[in-house]
Design an enzyme around this catalytic site. Structure first.
Site, PDB file in Angstrom:
ATOM      1  N   TRP A 205     -29.517  47.232   4.291  1.00  0.00           N
ATOM      2  CA  TRP A 205     -29.102  46.924   5.722  1.00  0.00           C
ATOM      3  C   TRP A 205     -27.867  47.385   6.161  1.00  0.00           C
ATOM      4  O   TRP A 205     -27.539  47.907   7.215  1.00  0.00           O
ATOM      5  CB  TRP A 205     -29.101  45.277   5.731  1.00  0.00           C
ATOM      6  CG  TRP A 205     -28.672  44.985   7.090  1.00  0.00           C
ATOM      7  CD1 TRP A 205     -28.994  45.480   8.383  1.00  0.00           C
ATOM      8  CD2 TRP A 205     -28.345  43.417   7.564  1.00  0.00           C
ATOM      9  NE1 TRP A 205     -28.448  44.712   9.371  1.00  0.00           N
ATOM     10  CE2 TRP A 205     -28.323  43.346   9.218  1.00  0.00           C
ATOM     11  CE3 TRP A 205     -28.143  42.255   6.807  1.00  0.00           C
ATOM     12  CZ2 TRP A 205     -28.005  42.217   9.669  1.00  0.00           C
ATOM     13  CZ3 TRP A 205     -27.670  41.082   7.463  1.00  0.00           C
ATOM     14  CH2 TRP A 205     -27.839  41.124   8.903  1.00  0.00           C
TER      15      TRP A 205
ATOM     16  N   ASP B 295     -34.199  47.750  -1.175  1.00  0.00           N
ATOM     17  CA  ASP B 295     -34.858  46.873  -0.029  1.00  0.00           C
ATOM     18  C   ASP B 295     -34.180  47.391   1.220  1.00  0.00           C
ATOM     19  O   ASP B 295     -33.195  47.276   1.474  1.00  0.00           O
ATOM     20  CB  ASP B 295     -34.443  45.491  -0.192  1.00  0.00           C
ATOM     21  CG  ASP B 295     -35.192  44.586   0.796  1.00  0.00           C
ATOM     22  OD1 ASP B 295     -36.206  44.175   0.923  1.00  0.00           O
ATOM     23  OD2 ASP B 295     -34.170  44.385   1.903  1.00  0.00           O
TER      24      ASP B 295
ATOM     25  N   TYR C  98     -33.380  47.724  10.405  1.00  0.00           N
ATOM     26  CA  TYR C  98     -32.001  48.158   9.913  1.00  0.00           C
ATOM     27  C   TYR C  98     -31.599  49.263  10.735  1.00  0.00           C
ATOM     28  O   TYR C  98     -32.086  50.244  10.439  1.00  0.00           O
ATOM     29  CB  TYR C  98     -31.869  48.211   8.485  1.00  0.00           C
ATOM     30  CG  TYR C  98     -32.170  46.795   7.836  1.00  0.00           C
ATOM     31  CD1 TYR C  98     -32.078  45.283   8.488  1.00  0.00           C
ATOM     32  CD2 TYR C  98     -32.308  46.765   6.337  1.00  0.00           C
ATOM     33  CE1 TYR C  98     -32.466  44.442   7.940  1.00  0.00           C
ATOM     34  CE2 TYR C  98     -32.451  45.562   5.841  1.00  0.00           C
ATOM     35  CZ  TYR C  98     -32.676  44.309   6.311  1.00  0.00           C
ATOM     36  OH  TYR C  98     -32.938  43.261   5.866  1.00  0.00           O
TER      37      TYR C  98
ATOM     38  N   LEU D 214     -24.665  37.350  -2.076  1.00  0.00           N
ATOM     39  CA  LEU D 214     -23.153  37.130  -2.181  1.00  0.00           C
ATOM     40  C   LEU D 214     -22.560  36.419  -1.031  1.00  0.00           C
ATOM     41  O   LEU D 214     -21.473  36.457  -0.591  1.00  0.00           O
ATOM     42  CB  LEU D 214     -22.466  38.423  -2.336  1.00  0.00           C
ATOM     43  CG  LEU D 214     -22.701  38.933  -3.682  1.00  0.00           C
ATOM     44  CD1 LEU D 214     -22.139  40.999  -3.570  1.00  0.00           C
ATOM     45  CD2 LEU D 214     -22.037  38.513  -4.589  1.00  0.00           C
TER      46      LEU D 214
ATOM     47  N   LYS E 186     -12.721  38.041  -2.125  1.00  0.00           N
ATOM     48  CA  LYS E 186     -11.883  38.550  -1.180  1.00  0.00           C
ATOM     49  C   LYS E 186     -11.375  38.028   0.187  1.00  0.00           C
ATOM     50  O   LYS E 186     -10.393  38.526   0.654  1.00  0.00           O
ATOM     51  CB  LYS E 186     -12.657  40.030  -0.547  1.00  0.00           C
ATOM     52  CG  LYS E 186     -12.790  41.228  -1.478  1.00  0.00           C
ATOM     53  CD  LYS E 186     -13.387  42.414  -0.850  1.00  0.00           C
ATOM     54  CE  LYS E 186     -14.576  41.915  -0.283  1.00  0.00           C
ATOM     55  NZ  LYS E 186     -15.534  43.178   0.056  1.00  0.00           N
TER      56      LYS E 186
ATOM     57  N   GLY F  96     -26.055  43.716  -0.848  1.00  0.00           N
ATOM     58  CA  GLY F  96     -25.799  45.047  -0.101  1.00  0.00           C
ATOM     59  C   GLY F  96     -24.412  45.597  -0.575  1.00  0.00           C
ATOM     60  O   GLY F  96     -23.501  44.884  -0.995  1.00  0.00           O
ATOM     61  N   ALA F  97     -24.365  46.994  -0.603  1.00  0.00           N
ATOM     62  CA  ALA F  97     -23.010  47.261  -0.947  1.00  0.00           C
ATOM     63  C   ALA F  97     -22.528  48.681   0.144  1.00  0.00           C
ATOM     64  O   ALA F  97     -23.518  49.009   0.738  1.00  0.00           O
ATOM     65  CB  ALA F  97     -23.162  48.247  -2.311  1.00  0.00           C
TER      66      ALA F  97
HETATM   67  N1  NAP Z   1     -35.026  39.433   4.738  1.00  0.00           N
HETATM   68  C1  NAP Z   1     -34.073  38.814   5.563  1.00  0.00           C
HETATM   69  O1  NAP Z   1     -34.176  38.278   6.522  1.00  0.00           O
HETATM   70  C2  NAP Z   1     -32.568  39.493   5.287  1.00  0.00           C
HETATM   71  C3  NAP Z   1     -31.563  39.021   5.986  1.00  0.00           C
HETATM   72  C4  NAP Z   1     -30.446  39.560   5.363  1.00  0.00           C
HETATM   73  C5  NAP Z   1     -30.214  40.582   4.593  1.00  0.00           C
HETATM   74  N2  NAP Z   1     -31.168  40.903   3.787  1.00  0.00           N
HETATM   75  C6  NAP Z   1     -31.174  41.926   2.648  1.00  0.00           C
HETATM   76  O2  NAP Z   1     -30.356  41.570   1.805  1.00  0.00           O
HETATM   77  C7  NAP Z   1     -29.497  42.765   1.388  1.00  0.00           C
HETATM   78  C8  NAP Z   1     -28.062  41.766   1.362  1.00  0.00           C
HETATM   79  O3  NAP Z   1     -27.792  40.781   2.115  1.00  0.00           O
HETATM   80  P1  NAP Z   1     -26.268  40.756   2.962  1.00  0.00           P
HETATM   81  O4  NAP Z   1     -26.109  42.218   3.165  1.00  0.00           O
HETATM   82  O5  NAP Z   1     -26.628  39.946   4.187  1.00  0.00           O
HETATM   83  O6  NAP Z   1     -25.239  40.097   2.096  1.00  0.00           O
HETATM   84  P2  NAP Z   1     -24.631  40.093   0.604  1.00  0.00           P
HETATM   85  O7  NAP Z   1     -25.320  41.274  -0.063  1.00  0.00           O
HETATM   86  O8  NAP Z   1     -24.282  38.819   0.286  1.00  0.00           O
HETATM   87  O9  NAP Z   1     -23.165  40.649   0.990  1.00  0.00           O
HETATM   88  C9  NAP Z   1     -23.017  41.941   1.260  1.00  0.00           C
HETATM   89  C10 NAP Z   1     -21.509  42.626   1.454  1.00  0.00           C
HETATM   90  O10 NAP Z   1     -20.727  41.697   0.376  1.00  0.00           O
HETATM   91  C11 NAP Z   1     -19.462  42.769   0.366  1.00  0.00           C
HETATM   92  N3  NAP Z   1     -19.696  42.985  -1.089  1.00  0.00           N
HETATM   93  C12 NAP Z   1     -21.103  43.656  -1.674  1.00  0.00           C
HETATM   94  N4  NAP Z   1     -20.739  43.900  -3.258  1.00  0.00           N
HETATM   95  C13 NAP Z   1     -19.546  43.529  -3.534  1.00  0.00           C
HETATM   96  C14 NAP Z   1     -18.701  43.446  -4.634  1.00  0.00           C
HETATM   97  N5  NAP Z   1     -19.137  43.652  -5.725  1.00  0.00           N
HETATM   98  N6  NAP Z   1     -17.719  43.187  -4.463  1.00  0.00           N
HETATM   99  C15 NAP Z   1     -17.007  42.875  -3.082  1.00  0.00           C
HETATM  100  N7  NAP Z   1     -17.404  42.795  -2.045  1.00  0.00           N
HETATM  101  C16 NAP Z   1     -19.003  42.951  -2.361  1.00  0.00           C
HETATM  102  C17 NAP Z   1     -19.831  44.136   1.285  1.00  0.00           C
HETATM  103  O11 NAP Z   1     -18.981  43.862   2.511  1.00  0.00           O
HETATM  104  P3  NAP Z   1     -17.524  43.757   2.594  1.00  0.00           P
HETATM  105  O12 NAP Z   1     -17.000  45.030   1.428  1.00  0.00           O
HETATM  106  O13 NAP Z   1     -17.367  44.316   4.037  1.00  0.00           O
HETATM  107  O14 NAP Z   1     -17.059  42.386   2.458  1.00  0.00           O
HETATM  108  C18 NAP Z   1     -21.210  43.868   1.537  1.00  0.00           C
HETATM  109  O15 NAP Z   1     -21.504  44.636   2.658  1.00  0.00           O
HETATM  110  C19 NAP Z   1     -29.279  43.494   2.777  1.00  0.00           C
HETATM  111  O16 NAP Z   1     -28.654  44.787   2.607  1.00  0.00           O
HETATM  112  C20 NAP Z   1     -30.781  43.323   3.030  1.00  0.00           C
HETATM  113  O17 NAP Z   1     -31.364  44.513   2.345  1.00  0.00           O
HETATM  114  C21 NAP Z   1     -32.475  40.619   4.260  1.00  0.00           C
END
Ligand code: NAP
Length: 317
Positions: free
Chosen positions: A23, A53, A58, A204, A212, A277-278
């Site tokens: 995303w 994913d 997106y 996360l 952070k 997500g990264a």
């Molecule tokens: N099915 C659904 O309805 C739905 C909804 C939401 C998401 N998703 C999927 O789930 C994936 C992940 O969810 P999400 O993006 O909402 O949240 P997440 O994975 O919990 O958080 C991602 C964010 O955390 C930070 N981050 C990631 N890895 C890190 C690390 N190792 N160290 C420090 N910071 C880190 C980055 O932002 P910063 O560096 O800016 O802090 C990153 O953009 C999405 O990409 C998508 O594919 C699905």
């Protein structure tokens, strides 16, 4: 880097236990240059991740395009599992076929490994069996290999599965992380009983568990988090109690708080496949480093106990 594999639901296909959510390849999160996206995909793959994913919504197709192009240019199509999602607004029978065709084109592949229904149709009154049978037909036509559901309650998962006669869903995708554990009540036990994979999204807590961000150090987010309830002061104060434990255990394991938060999910159930997500290659590598080791039971329990105290409020006004 030690990869760790699991069998995806009842199909038994081998996928890495940590996936990459993309995303982030959209204005919502800010990775809008293709070369940046490609580096993230490459870093994830090199670190042992083979499950990716994305979703039609997106970046309105941009994320699918970037992911497909990166996979093609890196020459790794045969080694990766591509999951995408069709939104709840595109579920009329003809739209399911049209949207899938567009997805195949954007991704540049002959077949999509996992097509998930992103969320149930909320306002177009489309019968559950209409879209489930259209997806089943796409499986029979060889356009998609497997079907998954995302953001469905158990009752509707059951109803959707009952529409299928030649296949079954393989996975459910759910909001699940250390501070949002509602899925443990019904969805995860249901998935375990029915041999379905559980794909936690926002594993996360959108970055809130990485250490952070603190209640005193919260940026004015310019991205999708600007309106995210997790980041209110009231919620962050609670989340920070969990982060403090993750930070404390960081030294003992030589792992980052993000890796510990993901590892906790992997050790909680055998069928979880978190998809962090990264925004940068280092984050993808860091997240892949949650694989290949385990938390000692007493440490898993300590994190469990502190996280159980968190009660996120989504009432923000
Ligand atoms: N099915 C659904 O309805 C739905 C909804 C939401 C998401 N998703 C999927 O789930 C994936 C992940 O969810 P999400 O993006 O909402 O949240 P997440 O994975 O919990 O958080 C991602 C964010 O955390 C930070 N981050 C990631 N890895 C890190 C690390 N190792 N160290 C420090 N910071 C880190 C980055 O932002 P910063 O560096 O800016 O802090 C990153 O953009 C999405 O990409 C998508 O594919 C699905």
């Amino acid at each position: 880097m030690a990869t760790e594999y699991m069998e995806l639901g009842w199909i038994g296909e081998k996928v890495s236990r940590i996936g990459l959510g993309v995303w982030q390849f959209s204005e919502s999160w800010g990775v809008t240059e293709y070369e940046d996206a490609k580096k993230i995909v490459e870093a994830a793959f090199d670190a042992g991740i083979n499950f990716f994913d994305t979703a039609i919504v997106y970046g309105m197709g941009k994320s699918e395009e970037f992911l497909g192009r990166a996979i093609r240019e890196l020459g790794i199509r045969d080694e990766v599992f591509i999951a995408t999602k069709i939104p709840g607004e595109m579920l009329a029978r003809d739209d399911v076929f049209k949207a899938t065709q567009n997805s195949l084109k954007r991704l540049g592949v002959d077949v999509i490994d996992l097509m998930q229904v992103h969320w149930p149709p909320c306002w177009h009154n489309i019968p559950t069996c209409e879209y489930m049978r259209a997806l089943e037909q796409l499986v029979l036509q060889g356009k998609i290999r497997y079907i998954g559901l995302s953001d469905f309650p158990v009752e509707l998962v059951e109803a959707a599965r009952n529409c299928l006669s030649t296949t079954d869903i393989v996975s459910i995708q759910i909001r699940y992380n250390l501070v949002e554990r509602e899925a443990e009540a019904e969805l995860i036990p249901y998935a375990l009983q029915n041999d379905l994979a559980v794909i936690p999204w926002s594993p996360l807590a959108k970055g809130a568990l990485t250490g952070k961000y603190t209640p005193e150090n919260l940026p004015e987010f310019q991205d999708v988090r600007a309106r995210e309830p997790l980041f209110t002061r009231e919620n962050m104060e609670q989340i920070y109690e969990v982060v403090k434990v993750l930070e404390e255990l960081s030294g003992k394991y030589g792992k980052t708080p993000a890796q510990l938060a993901l590892r906790w999910l992997l050790d909680a159930y055998p069928n979880t496949l978190p998809i962090p997500g990264a925004k940068r290659p280092e984050q993808a590598r860091d997240n892949a480093g949650a694989m290949g080791w385990s938390l000692a039971h007493e440490d898993w329990l300590r994190i469990d106990q502190v996280s159980r105290r968190v009660k996120i409020s989504r009432v923000t006004y």
